[in-house]
Design a protein around this motif. Structure first.
Motif, PDB file in Angstrom:
ATOM      1  N   ARG A   1     -43.200 -19.390 -43.537  1.00 44.83           N
ATOM      2  CA  ARG A   1     -41.771 -19.701 -43.528  1.00 44.83           C
ATOM      3  C   ARG A   1     -41.468 -20.923 -42.658  1.00 44.83           C
ATOM      4  O   ARG A   1     -40.621 -21.745 -43.007  1.00 44.83           O
TER       5      ARG A   1
ATOM      6  N   TRP B   1     -46.719 -14.487 -42.643  1.00 42.10           N
ATOM      7  CA  TRP B   1     -45.379 -14.661 -43.229  1.00 42.10           C
ATOM      8  C   TRP B   1     -44.566 -15.654 -42.397  1.00 42.10           C
ATOM      9  O   TRP B   1     -43.914 -16.548 -42.940  1.00 42.10           O
ATOM     10  N   THR B   2     -44.628 -15.514 -41.070  1.00 42.60           N
ATOM     11  CA  THR B   2     -43.880 -16.405 -40.192  1.00 42.60           C
ATOM     12  C   THR B   2     -44.395 -17.837 -40.273  1.00 42.60           C
ATOM     13  O   THR B   2     -43.605 -18.786 -40.345  1.00 42.60           O
TER      14      THR B   2
ATOM     15  N   ASN C   1     -45.172  -7.640 -48.615  1.00 42.85           N
ATOM     16  CA  ASN C   1     -45.776  -7.568 -47.286  1.00 42.85           C
ATOM     17  C   ASN C   1     -46.188  -6.146 -46.939  1.00 42.85           C
ATOM     18  O   ASN C   1     -47.217  -5.925 -46.291  1.00 42.85           O
TER      19      ASN C   1
END
Length: 225
Positions: free
Chosen positions: A172, A168-169, A134
């Protein structure tokens, strides 16, 4: 006689794949921390020296499969068509990934993909390595924004950090739903809505990168006819 370059490269690719496949099979069966590099080398029928020539760290045996995505957002921004803003291009790319059930979006319920992600998120060393990805993604995206969108470095750095964190969130959250046993097709509408809302918020915070207001809703209307 010298071996042709093409043949030599194909052999390297097969060796690399064989090492990685052997490693992931062992990690999934016994756990990342319970398997040594020596055991991976033995299973792949290569020496430790050969293994490290292809994979410099134990973690890279797993996360190299995501290496192509490390600077993906930056490539999307650079390759966007004329008239398309960075956020529009990134939004459309992520939504297309959801449509295709691209593993990087987290919305993929194939057993092998799900098992690999479960391994990563259950292993602190692998999570840490993904977070390094990231950081690289942020740096590459910052550069792409400053060079192609006329954004000052400070704003580009903050925007890149926010965009990478959002992606990324979202991934996930999608993965968590899939791991909980829900089919990807069932999760898709929620994942799409969450992505639209996330990019709407990004658009509100970084207007110079998003172009016009309401673009997320317009994009959604276009996608659904």
């Amino acid at each position: 006689m010298t071996e042709p370059t093409g043949l030599r490269e194909r052999k390297k690719q097969r060796t690399r794949a064989a090492i990685s496949d052997a490693a992931i099979e062992l990690f999934l069966a016994h756990g990342f921390d319970q398997v040594s590099v020596a055991q991976v080398a033995e299973a792949a029928e290569v020496s430790r020296r050969t293994l490290f020539a292809y994979f410099p760290t134990k973690e890279s045996l797993v996360v190299h499969r995501f290496a192509d995505h490390e600077t993906e957002s930056a490539r999307v921004v650079r390759a966007r068509p004329d008239g398309r803003t960075p956020l529009e291009a990134l939004r459309e790319h992520f939504l297309d990934g959801l449509d295709r059930r691209d593993p990087i979006t987290g919305l993929n319920d194939e057993p092998g993909v799900r098992a690999l992600y479960e391994l990563i998120f259950a292993t602190p060393a692998l999570v840490a390595r993904m977070l390094e990805f990231n950081q690289t993604a942020e740096a590459a995206l910052t550069e792409a924004l400053t060079e192609t969108a006329g954004v000052e470095v400070g704003e580009a750095r903050v925007a890149a950090a926010a965009i990478v964190a959002v992606l990324w969130t979202l991934a996930r959250e999608n993965l968590a739903a899939v791991v909980a046993g829900r089919p990807a097709d069932e999760v898709f509408p929620e994942a799409e809505a969450a992505a639209q809302e996330a990019f709407r918020l990004l658009d509100g915070g970084f207007g110079s990168l998003g172009g016009r207001s309401g673009v997320a809703n317009a994009t959604e209307r276009e996608r659904h006819g």
